[in-house]
Design a protein around this motif. Sequence first.
Motif, PDB file in Angstrom:
ATOM      1  N   SER A   1      -6.956  -1.880   3.189  1.00 53.71           N
ATOM      2  CA  SER A   1      -8.206  -2.603   3.357  1.00 53.71           C
ATOM      3  C   SER A   1      -7.933  -4.101   3.357  1.00 53.71           C
TER       4      SER A   1
ATOM      5  N   GLN B   1     -10.389  -1.334   7.625  1.00 54.85           N
ATOM      6  CA  GLN B   1      -9.885  -0.233   6.818  1.00 54.85           C
ATOM      7  C   GLN B   1      -9.062   0.683   7.716  1.00 54.85           C
TER       8      GLN B   1
ATOM      9  N   VAL C   1       0.855  -1.181   0.000  1.00 55.34           N
ATOM     10  CA  VAL C   1       0.000   0.000   0.000  1.00 55.34           C
ATOM     11  C   VAL C   1       0.895   1.237   0.000  1.00 55.34           C
ATOM     12  N   LYS C   2       0.500   2.255  -0.729  1.00 55.86           N
ATOM     13  CA  LYS C   2       1.305   3.475  -0.791  1.00 55.86           C
ATOM     14  C   LYS C   2       0.963   4.394   0.379  1.00 55.86           C
TER      15      LYS C   2
ATOM     16  N   SER D   1       6.245   3.656  -1.056  1.00 63.20           N
ATOM     17  CA  SER D   1       5.985   4.254  -2.367  1.00 63.20           C
ATOM     18  C   SER D   1       6.777   3.548  -3.453  1.00 63.20           C
TER      19      SER D   1
ATOM     20  N   SER E   1      -6.889   4.163   7.388  1.00 63.17           N
ATOM     21  CA  SER E   1      -6.662   5.275   6.469  1.00 63.17           C
ATOM     22  C   SER E   1      -5.337   5.979   6.750  1.00 63.17           C
ATOM     23  N   SER E   2      -4.930   6.772   5.783  1.00 61.00           N
ATOM     24  CA  SER E   2      -3.736   7.634   5.899  1.00 61.00           C
ATOM     25  C   SER E   2      -2.527   6.847   6.399  1.00 61.00           C
TER      26      SER E   2
ATOM     27  N   VAL F   1       3.908  -0.750   3.659  1.00 63.59           N
ATOM     28  CA  VAL F   1       3.548   0.595   3.201  1.00 63.59           C
ATOM     29  C   VAL F   1       4.803   1.240   2.626  1.00 63.59           C
TER      30      VAL F   1
ATOM     31  N   SER G   1      -0.272   7.365   2.575  1.00 65.85           N
ATOM     32  CA  SER G   1      -1.465   8.217   2.546  1.00 65.85           C
ATOM     33  C   SER G   1      -2.706   7.504   2.035  1.00 65.85           C
ATOM     34  N   GLN G   2      -2.543   6.287   1.493  1.00 66.93           N
ATOM     35  CA  GLN G   2      -3.700   5.546   1.014  1.00 66.93           C
ATOM     36  C   GLN G   2      -4.390   4.810   2.165  1.00 66.93           C
ATOM     37  N   THR G   3      -5.488   4.147   1.830  1.00 65.07           N
ATOM     38  CA  THR G   3      -6.230   3.362   2.812  1.00 65.07           C
ATOM     39  C   THR G   3      -5.950   1.884   2.633  1.00 65.07           C
TER      40      THR G   3
END
Length: 122
Positions: A19, A83, A12-13, A122, A85-86, A120, A15-17
């Motif tokens: 799930s 979920q 997951v990148k 990028s 977030s951020s 997490v 700032s994304q959420t």
Amino acid sequence: QVQLQEAGPGLVKPSQTLSLTCTVSGGSIRAAYYYWSWIRQPPGKGLEWMGAIGSSGLTYYSPSLKSRTSISRDTSKNQFTLQLSSVTPEDTAVYYCARQVVMGDTTTRAYWGQGTQVTVSS
């Protein structure tokens, strides 16, 4: 025999959420007296209880994660979902779903999923 299985993206990148879904077999998530929890373990750190949804559908969250966490369920599929977030790299961890009698108990691992690694980055 109740079994739990986590599923979701492994990357997951920031700032994304994030799930994740937990599919339960061998028992109903509406069964009384149980909490359906999400727990995580960052690399090199201990287990952290994140939150839970009860048999009635009520949700409970760790105070430290409450602002970013949402747990829901789909009783027709016997699944519950996390979920977050951020997300930041500090959310990198192995994520577990679990059925608990004592909510928040990270010492009894009778009914836990095998865990899924989420990174997490990028």
